[in-house]
Design a protein around this motif. Structure first.
Motif, mmCIF file in Angstrom:
data_model
loop_
_atom_site.group_PDB
_atom_site.id
_atom_site.type_symbol
_atom_site.label_atom_id
_atom_site.label_comp_id
_atom_site.label_asym_id
_atom_site.label_seq_id
_atom_site.Cartn_x
_atom_site.Cartn_y
_atom_site.Cartn_z
ATOM 1 N N ALA A 62 0.889 -1.454 0.339
ATOM 2 C CA ALA A 62 -0.212 -0.300 0.302
ATOM 3 C C ALA A 62 0.952 1.208 0.536
ATOM 4 C CB ALA A 62 -0.830 0.288 1.143
ATOM 5 N N SER A 63 0.769 2.624 -0.919
ATOM 6 C CA SER A 63 1.305 3.591 -0.404
ATOM 7 C C SER A 63 0.812 4.795 -0.740
ATOM 8 C CB SER A 63 1.925 3.614 -1.806
ATOM 9 O OG SER A 63 2.773 3.976 -1.973
ATOM 10 N N GLU A 64 0.962 5.498 -0.566
ATOM 11 C CA GLU A 64 0.903 7.090 -0.912
ATOM 12 C C GLU A 64 1.259 6.588 -1.837
ATOM 13 O OE1 GLU A 64 2.263 6.283 2.620
ATOM 14 O OE2 GLU A 64 0.316 5.533 3.601
ATOM 15 N N VAL A 65 -0.194 8.345 -2.227
ATOM 16 C CA VAL A 65 0.163 9.600 -3.482
ATOM 17 C C VAL A 65 0.309 10.928 -3.008
ATOM 18 C CG1 VAL A 65 -0.576 10.206 -5.778
ATOM 19 C CG2 VAL A 65 -0.952 8.160 -5.075
ATOM 20 N N TYR A 66 1.109 11.850 -2.611
ATOM 21 C CA TYR A 66 1.210 12.671 -2.104
ATOM 22 C C TYR A 66 0.982 14.049 -3.142
ATOM 23 C CZ TYR A 66 4.016 10.156 1.247
ATOM 24 O OH TYR A 66 4.185 9.095 2.001
ATOM 25 N N ALA A 67 0.669 14.935 -2.404
ATOM 26 C CA ALA A 67 0.188 15.571 -3.507
ATOM 27 C C ALA A 67 0.773 16.493 -3.829
ATOM 28 C CB ALA A 67 -0.466 17.309 -2.665
ATOM 29 N N ILE A 68 1.656 17.013 -5.054
ATOM 30 C CA ILE A 68 2.259 17.576 -6.099
ATOM 31 C C ILE A 68 2.989 18.921 -5.849
ATOM 32 C CG2 ILE A 68 1.795 17.685 -8.660
ATOM 33 C CD1 ILE A 68 3.712 16.084 -9.474
ATOM 34 N N CYS A 69 1.560 19.918 -5.646
ATOM 35 C CA CYS A 69 1.631 21.588 -5.020
ATOM 36 C C CYS A 69 0.408 21.482 -4.233
ATOM 37 C CB CYS A 69 1.248 21.829 -6.225
ATOM 38 S SG CYS A 69 0.082 21.638 -7.348
ATOM 39 N N ASP A 70 0.321 22.673 -3.904
ATOM 40 C CA ASP A 70 -0.907 22.630 -3.417
ATOM 41 C C ASP A 70 -2.366 23.474 -3.938
ATOM 42 O OD1 ASP A 70 0.341 23.228 -0.612
ATOM 43 O OD2 ASP A 70 0.868 25.010 -0.612
ATOM 44 N N GLY A 71 -3.108 23.150 -3.452
ATOM 45 C CA GLY A 71 -4.267 23.283 -4.289
ATOM 46 C C GLY A 71 -5.370 22.661 -3.890
ATOM 47 N N GLU A 72 -6.475 22.928 -4.586
ATOM 48 C CA GLU A 72 -7.897 22.639 -3.811
ATOM 49 C C GLU A 72 -8.140 21.311 -5.102
ATOM 50 O OE1 GLU A 72 -12.533 23.792 -3.750
ATOM 51 O OE2 GLU A 72 -11.482 25.459 -3.437
ATOM 52 N N VAL A 73 -8.763 20.162 -5.002
ATOM 53 C CA VAL A 73 -9.184 19.560 -5.591
ATOM 54 C C VAL A 73 -10.655 19.654 -6.291
ATOM 55 C CG1 VAL A 73 -9.994 16.354 -6.115
ATOM 56 C CG2 VAL A 73 -8.925 17.041 -4.435
ATOM 57 N N VAL A 74 -10.288 19.197 -7.387
ATOM 58 C CA VAL A 74 -12.333 19.908 -8.514
ATOM 59 C C VAL A 74 -12.614 18.821 -8.700
ATOM 60 C CG1 VAL A 74 -11.361 22.080 -8.861
ATOM 61 C CG2 VAL A 74 -10.733 19.818 -10.666
ATOM 62 N N GLU A 75 -11.717 17.329 -8.979
ATOM 63 C CA GLU A 75 -12.593 15.868 -9.201
ATOM 64 C C GLU A 75 -11.428 14.904 -9.441
ATOM 65 O OE1 GLU A 75 -13.961 13.783 -13.197
ATOM 66 O OE2 GLU A 75 -12.965 15.637 -13.896
ATOM 67 N N GLY A 76 -12.154 14.034 -8.517
ATOM 68 C CA GLY A 76 -11.132 12.929 -8.284
ATOM 69 C C GLY A 76 -11.667 11.429 -9.259
ATOM 70 N N ASN A 77 -10.898 10.564 -9.568
ATOM 71 C CA ASN A 77 -11.747 9.864 -10.943
ATOM 72 C C ASN A 77 -12.441 8.407 -10.326
ATOM 73 O OD1 ASN A 77 -10.866 7.903 -13.352
ATOM 74 N ND2 ASN A 77 -8.478 7.744 -13.570
ATOM 75 N N GLU A 78 -13.314 8.525 -10.413
ATOM 76 C CA GLU A 78 -14.154 7.693 -9.361
ATOM 77 C C GLU A 78 -14.105 5.932 -10.804
ATOM 78 O OE1 GLU A 78 -15.621 8.438 -6.769
ATOM 79 O OE2 GLU A 78 -14.851 10.429 -7.048
ATOM 80 N N ALA A 79 -14.055 5.913 -11.472
ATOM 81 C CA ALA A 79 -13.660 4.408 -12.393
ATOM 82 C C ALA A 79 -12.627 3.952 -11.360
ATOM 83 C CB ALA A 79 -13.138 5.775 -14.033
ATOM 84 N N LEU A 80 -11.486 4.841 -10.896
ATOM 85 C CA LEU A 80 -10.482 3.765 -10.396
ATOM 86 C C LEU A 80 -11.153 3.066 -9.240
ATOM 87 C CD1 LEU A 80 -7.034 6.275 -10.328
ATOM 88 C CD2 LEU A 80 -8.291 4.623 -11.765
ATOM 89 N N ALA A 81 -12.415 3.208 -8.704
ATOM 90 C CA ALA A 81 -13.003 2.421 -7.905
ATOM 91 C C ALA A 81 -12.924 1.169 -8.261
ATOM 92 C CB ALA A 81 -13.651 3.869 -7.358
ATOM 93 N N ASP A 82 -14.031 1.614 -9.378
ATOM 94 C CA ASP A 82 -14.835 0.148 -9.824
ATOM 95 C C ASP A 82 -13.177 -0.224 -10.553
ATOM 96 O OD1 ASP A 82 -16.577 1.016 -8.918
ATOM 97 O OD2 ASP A 82 -17.306 1.977 -10.587
ATOM 98 N N GLU A 83 -12.633 0.225 -11.223
ATOM 99 C CA GLU A 83 -11.523 -0.524 -11.978
ATOM 100 C C GLU A 83 -10.047 0.358 -11.933
ATOM 101 O OE1 GLU A 83 -10.920 -1.059 -16.960
ATOM 102 O OE2 GLU A 83 -12.592 -0.321 -16.002
ATOM 103 N N PRO A 84 -9.359 0.182 -10.270
ATOM 104 C CA PRO A 84 -8.096 0.475 -10.287
ATOM 105 C C PRO A 84 -6.715 -0.410 -11.149
ATOM 106 C CG PRO A 84 -9.273 -1.295 -9.288
ATOM 107 C CD PRO A 84 -10.177 -1.726 -9.750
ATOM 108 N N SER A 85 -7.416 -1.429 -11.874
ATOM 109 C CA SER A 85 -6.188 -1.880 -12.949
ATOM 110 C C SER A 85 -6.221 -0.911 -14.237
ATOM 111 C CB SER A 85 -6.976 -2.967 -13.333
ATOM 112 O OG SER A 85 -7.863 -3.305 -14.426
ATOM 113 N N LEU A 86 -7.153 -0.085 -14.025
ATOM 114 C CA LEU A 86 -6.753 1.299 -14.921
ATOM 115 C C LEU A 86 -5.214 1.835 -14.624
ATOM 116 C CD1 LEU A 86 -10.075 2.998 -15.101
ATOM 117 C CD2 LEU A 86 -8.888 1.791 -16.985
#
Length: 124
Positions: A62-86
């Motif tokens: 298991a690994s964290e993905v770190y924020a590459i810069c300061d900001g506010e999330v405008v969209e998360g890729n919901e497709a990854l919940a169903d298909e993490p193999s993407l």
């Protein structure tokens, strides 16, 4: 104009105006192995450079993905919940993790372009 940059933590950001699309690189997904779960940040989450932005789990780790810069999330890729193999099959395309409105574009100045990242990975 869009600009693609890379971090030493093997994340990429595609900058289009003040929005950055973030994911992990081909090298990172190869190191992880088969991705079985991804948790992406929710819209509205405030990110701080270097802080946890997402979680990716594989058969190896298991690994964290770190924020590459300061900001506010405008969209998360919901497709990854169903298909993490993407993340494995298309890490630089459909396997993106989130899009964020960049608060401090100067934080991107320390990132590598594609040629510098390629050299960095070859040196590992």
């Amino acid at each position: 104009m869009s600009e693609l940059k890379f971090s030493e933590e093997h994340e990429w950001i595609l900058v289009e105006g003040d929005i950055g699309t973030v994911g992990i690189t081909e090298f990172a997904q190869e190191q992880l192995g088969d991705v079985v779960f991804v948790e992406v940040p929710e819209e509205g989450k405030e990110l701080e450079k270097g802080g946890e932005a997402a979680v990716v789990e594989s058969v190896k780790a298991a690994s964290e993905v770190y924020a590459i810069c300061d900001g506010e999330v405008v969209e998360g890729n919901e497709a990854l919940a169903d298909e993490p193999s993407l993340v494995n099959s298309d890490p630089m395309g459909k396997g993106w993790f989130y899009k964020a409105k960049i608060s401090d574009p100067s934080q991107l100045d320390d990132l590598m372009d594609a040629a510098a990242y390629k050299a960095f990975v070859e040196g590992l």
